[in-house]
Each structure stands twice: as structure tokens, then as C-alpha cells.
Design a protein around this motif. Structure first.
Motif, PDB file in Angstrom:
ATOM      1  N   MET A  25       0.670  -1.297  -0.106  1.00  0.00           N
ATOM      2  CA  MET A  25      -0.043   0.204  -0.129  1.00  0.00           C
ATOM      3  C   MET A  25       0.960   1.421   0.049  1.00  0.00           C
ATOM      4  N   ASN A  26       0.343   2.146  -0.776  1.00  0.00           N
ATOM      5  CA  ASN A  26       1.206   3.471  -0.755  1.00  0.00           C
ATOM      6  C   ASN A  26       0.909   4.272   0.632  1.00  0.00           C
ATOM      7  N   SER A  27       1.735   5.196   0.996  1.00  0.00           N
ATOM      8  CA  SER A  27       1.394   5.785   2.196  1.00  0.00           C
ATOM      9  C   SER A  27       1.358   7.498   1.834  1.00  0.00           C
ATOM     10  N   ILE A  28       0.473   7.968   2.919  1.00  0.00           N
ATOM     11  CA  ILE A  28       0.209   9.651   2.539  1.00  0.00           C
ATOM     12  C   ILE A  28       1.223  10.208   3.305  1.00  0.00           C
ATOM     13  N   GLU A  29       1.945   9.874   4.307  1.00  0.00           N
ATOM     14  CA  GLU A  29       3.201  10.423   5.049  1.00  0.00           C
ATOM     15  C   GLU A  29       4.054  10.830   4.105  1.00  0.00           C
ATOM     16  N   ASN A  30       4.524  12.088   4.151  1.00  0.00           N
ATOM     17  CA  ASN A  30       5.392  12.880   3.492  1.00  0.00           C
ATOM     18  C   ASN A  30       4.983  13.097   1.968  1.00  0.00           C
ATOM     19  N   LYS A  31       3.913  12.783   1.605  1.00  0.00           N
ATOM     20  CA  LYS A  31       3.344  13.108   0.215  1.00  0.00           C
ATOM     21  C   LYS A  31       3.326  14.848   0.160  1.00  0.00           C
ATOM     22  N   ARG A  32       3.781  15.228  -0.835  1.00  0.00           N
ATOM     23  CA  ARG A  32       3.817  16.757  -1.112  1.00  0.00           C
ATOM     24  C   ARG A  32       2.483  17.137  -1.912  1.00  0.00           C
ATOM     25  N   ILE A  33       1.716  17.898  -1.254  1.00  0.00           N
ATOM     26  CA  ILE A  33       0.241  17.893  -2.134  1.00  0.00           C
ATOM     27  C   ILE A  33      -0.098  19.493  -2.246  1.00  0.00           C
ATOM     28  N   LEU A  34      -0.442  19.933  -3.373  1.00  0.00           N
ATOM     29  CA  LEU A  34      -0.996  21.257  -3.498  1.00  0.00           C
ATOM     30  C   LEU A  34      -2.612  20.906  -3.608  1.00  0.00           C
ATOM     31  N   LEU A  35      -3.377  21.807  -2.777  1.00  0.00           N
ATOM     32  CA  LEU A  35      -4.789  21.744  -2.746  1.00  0.00           C
ATOM     33  C   LEU A  35      -5.434  23.116  -2.915  1.00  0.00           C
ATOM     34  N   THR A  36      -6.343  23.065  -4.062  1.00  0.00           N
ATOM     35  CA  THR A  36      -7.102  24.439  -3.922  1.00  0.00           C
ATOM     36  C   THR A  36      -8.273  24.204  -3.142  1.00  0.00           C
ATOM     37  N   GLY A  37      -8.969  25.377  -3.151  1.00  0.00           N
ATOM     38  CA  GLY A  37     -10.335  25.287  -2.530  1.00  0.00           C
ATOM     39  C   GLY A  37     -10.231  24.688  -1.044  1.00  0.00           C
ATOM     40  N   ALA A  38      -9.359  25.067  -0.166  1.00  0.00           N
ATOM     41  CA  ALA A  38      -9.138  24.417   0.933  1.00  0.00           C
ATOM     42  C   ALA A  38      -9.787  24.776   2.203  1.00  0.00           C
ATOM     43  N   THR A  39     -10.535  25.929   1.823  1.00  0.00           N
ATOM     44  CA  THR A  39     -10.966  26.694   3.130  1.00  0.00           C
ATOM     45  C   THR A  39     -12.600  26.117   3.507  1.00  0.00           C
ATOM     46  N   SER A  40     -13.164  25.564   2.648  1.00  0.00           N
ATOM     47  CA  SER A  40     -14.530  24.960   3.033  1.00  0.00           C
ATOM     48  C   SER A  40     -14.822  23.675   2.393  1.00  0.00           C
ATOM     49  N   GLY A  41     -15.987  22.898   2.909  1.00  0.00           N
ATOM     50  CA  GLY A  41     -16.480  21.829   2.188  1.00  0.00           C
ATOM     51  C   GLY A  41     -15.356  20.718   2.229  1.00  0.00           C
ATOM     52  N   ILE A  42     -15.459  20.185   1.046  1.00  0.00           N
ATOM     53  CA  ILE A  42     -14.356  19.026   0.633  1.00  0.00           C
ATOM     54  C   ILE A  42     -13.130  19.394   1.013  1.00  0.00           C
ATOM     55  N   GLY A  43     -12.664  20.404   0.458  1.00  0.00           N
ATOM     56  CA  GLY A  43     -11.400  20.757   0.391  1.00  0.00           C
ATOM     57  C   GLY A  43     -10.803  20.912   1.983  1.00  0.00           C
ATOM     58  N   ARG A  44     -11.666  21.687   2.678  1.00  0.00           N
ATOM     59  CA  ARG A  44     -11.575  21.829   4.183  1.00  0.00           C
ATOM     60  C   ARG A  44     -11.216  20.621   4.733  1.00  0.00           C
ATOM     61  N   SER A  45     -12.121  19.376   4.564  1.00  0.00           N
ATOM     62  CA  SER A  45     -11.912  18.105   5.178  1.00  0.00           C
ATOM     63  C   SER A  45     -10.613  17.259   4.586  1.00  0.00           C
ATOM     64  N   LEU A  46     -10.290  17.474   3.526  1.00  0.00           N
ATOM     65  CA  LEU A  46      -9.193  17.137   2.658  1.00  0.00           C
ATOM     66  C   LEU A  46      -7.720  17.512   3.505  1.00  0.00           C
ATOM     67  N   ALA A  47      -7.810  18.918   3.657  1.00  0.00           N
ATOM     68  CA  ALA A  47      -6.640  19.476   4.336  1.00  0.00           C
ATOM     69  C   ALA A  47      -6.350  18.905   5.691  1.00  0.00           C
ATOM     70  N   LYS A  48      -7.390  18.875   6.511  1.00  0.00           N
ATOM     71  CA  LYS A  48      -7.181  18.349   7.801  1.00  0.00           C
ATOM     72  C   LYS A  48      -6.902  16.826   7.765  1.00  0.00           C
ATOM     73  N   GLN A  49      -7.599  16.055   7.066  1.00  0.00           N
ATOM     74  CA  GLN A  49      -7.105  14.666   6.980  1.00  0.00           C
ATOM     75  C   GLN A  49      -5.877  14.144   6.458  1.00  0.00           C
ATOM     76  N   LEU A  50      -5.547  15.168   5.308  1.00  0.00           N
ATOM     77  CA  LEU A  50      -4.287  14.858   4.934  1.00  0.00           C
ATOM     78  C   LEU A  50      -3.013  15.274   5.676  1.00  0.00           C
ATOM     79  N   LEU A  51      -3.073  16.253   6.413  1.00  0.00           N
ATOM     80  CA  LEU A  51      -2.226  16.853   7.503  1.00  0.00           C
ATOM     81  C   LEU A  51      -2.161  15.701   8.628  1.00  0.00           C
ATOM     82  N   GLU A  52      -3.396  15.267   9.069  1.00  0.00           N
ATOM     83  CA  GLU A  52      -3.400  14.268  10.166  1.00  0.00           C
ATOM     84  C   GLU A  52      -2.538  13.049   9.562  1.00  0.00           C
ATOM     85  N   LYS A  53      -2.466  12.680   8.479  1.00  0.00           N
ATOM     86  CA  LYS A  53      -1.688  11.466   7.898  1.00  0.00           C
ATOM     87  C   LYS A  53      -0.308  11.851   7.540  1.00  0.00           C
ATOM     88  N   GLY A  54       0.233  12.976   7.718  1.00  0.00           N
ATOM     89  CA  GLY A  54       1.517  13.121   7.546  1.00  0.00           C
ATOM     90  C   GLY A  54       2.005  13.938   6.309  1.00  0.00           C
TER      91      GLY A  54
END
Length: 237
Positions: free
Chosen positions: A1-30
């Protein structure tokens, strides 16, 4: 399995909705993130929520309708991250509802600028940067099930998303030759502030974000192309 830890990710629309949830979960996964959004207040609120991960995140606020701002952010994000493994085009809006004869040209132009033109710029620029660093990355476009089922009174929004859908399908074939996977995500009803009324029977933004992140953890020999997500109550398919 691939790991999210240390992945370098650019995310637009991060301040609300799906984008906000993605930002928080991705950070929690490293993951290490570069995020943007339109609202300074929403960005500040998000950054406070993820303060424990502040060293992992770079942020800017601007409108993705501004091409120069997009390009400057992409360059700054690339420098902060040291390369981009994953781009997620999540910024989007539906700012005008009505039948075709009621929609103003400037309303259509604005939605096309946010929902189609901006993702095009981000795809092009990030792909070129991936190529320059020989990164076999992933590009994700958050679309909508309006691409798959026509609904009245949202013609301008539908047109902007369908345009991006068509571009994404062509780009997927072009990018795969260079080792970059392009994923289309088609969410149906999501209970977010995107809607004028609460819909607790719809999917939560957290659930949709979790489903998207799961695709980043597939075995390396599996390349997902399309992900359709709908709540159980939805029948428009």
C-alpha cells in the motif's frame, strides 16, 4: 500500500467543504501541504484548527480567477514542498442558478473562470513541474455528478464542470505517457455550506474526503481514473 506520509500535495479550495476536510485529514496522515482559498477569515480558522501541523503547511488566500496569483502560488508551493506529488483541484462554485434564458453572460463567465479555466492553469503548470523533476505524480479534479446527469436550473454550473470533465479525459491520456495519473472525482449530494439548506441525508464532506484519500493508498499497480460518489438517497443516475 502507498502511504500519505510525506506526500507533497497542492490543494485548491481548501477553506471550506470537501477541500477543508481534505486538508485536515491529509495533514493528520503526515502529508505536507500547500493550500489556497478565497476567504482570509476561513483560512485563518482552518490554520487555527491544524495549528499542530503548522510546519507541514503553506497557505495563501486569493481568487483563482487571477492567473498571475495562481502562477505565483504554484511557484511558492513548489519551493515550499520541494516538488509536488499530488495536485487536487477542489476550488469550485455555483454562483448563479436559473434557466438558460435567465443566466447572465457575466455569471457564466465567472463560473467558467473558477470551475474550468483555473483548474486548467493548475493542471498545466503542476504537470510541467512534475515533468521537470521526473515526478510520477497524481492530479485530481473534483468534478460533480452533474457531468453524468442533467439537472434543470443549473446549466451554467453544469457547463463549467462538463468542460473540465472533457479536458480531464483528454489530459489523462496525455499525462499517462509521462507516468502521471489523472483522477476524476464525481461527488453527488454533499451536506456542506455549498447548499442553501442542510441535507443531513447527503454525504458528509469528511466522508467524501476519506474516500478520495483512499485512492492515494491503492497498490502502485492500480491507477484509478474515475470515482463516482453518491449518497444512498440520490436517484439521479
Amino acid at each position: 500500500m502507498n502511504s500519505i506520509e510525506n506526500k507533497r500535495i497542492l490543494l485548491t479550495g481548501a477553506t471550506s467543504g470537501i477541500g477543508r476536510s481534505l486538508a485536515k485529514q491529509l495533514l493528520e496522515k503526515g502529508a505536507k501541504l500547500a493550500i489556497c482559498g478565497r476567504s482570509s477569515e476561513k483560512m485563518e480558522s482552518l490554520l487555527q484548527e491544524v495549528e499542530a501541523y503548522s510546519s507541514q503547511v503553506y497557505s495563501e488566500t486569493f481568487s483563482v480567477t487571477d492567473e498571475d496569483a495562481n502562477l505565483q502560488f504554484i511557484e511558492a508551493a513548489d519551493n515550499f514542498l520541494g516538488g509536488i506529488d499530488i495536485l487536487i483541484n477542489c476550488a469550485g462554485l455555483n454562483s448563479a442558478r436559473g434557466t438558460l434564458n435567465e443566466i447572465k453572460t457575466e455569471e457564466l463567465d465567472f463560473m467558467m473562470s473558477v470551475n474550468f479555466r483555473a483548474p486548467f492553469i493548475f493542471m498545466k503548470e503542476v504537470f510541467n513541474r512534475m515533468q521537470s523533476k521526473e515526478i510520477k505524480g497524481t492530479i485530481v479534479n473534483i468534478l460533480s455528478t452533474v457531468c453524468l446527469f442533467s439537472n434543470e436550473n443549473i446549466g451554467a454550473y453544469t457547463a463549467s464542470k462538463v468542460a473540465l470533465d472533457g479536458l480531464t479525459k483528454v489530459f489523462r491520456k496525455e499525462a499517462r505517457r509521462k507516468g502521471v495519473n489523472v483522477l476524476s472525482v464525481y461527488p453527488g449530494g454533499v451536506d456542506t455550506a455549498f447548499r442553501t439548506a442542510d441535507r443531513p441525508d447527503y454525504m458528509s464532506a469528511d466522508s467524501v474526503a476519506q474516500a478520495i484519500i483512499t485512492t492515494f493508498q491503492y497498490p502502485k499497480d492500480v491507477m484509478p481514473h474515475e470515482l463516482v460518489l453518491r449518497p444512498e438517497v440520490e436517484e439521479n443516475f
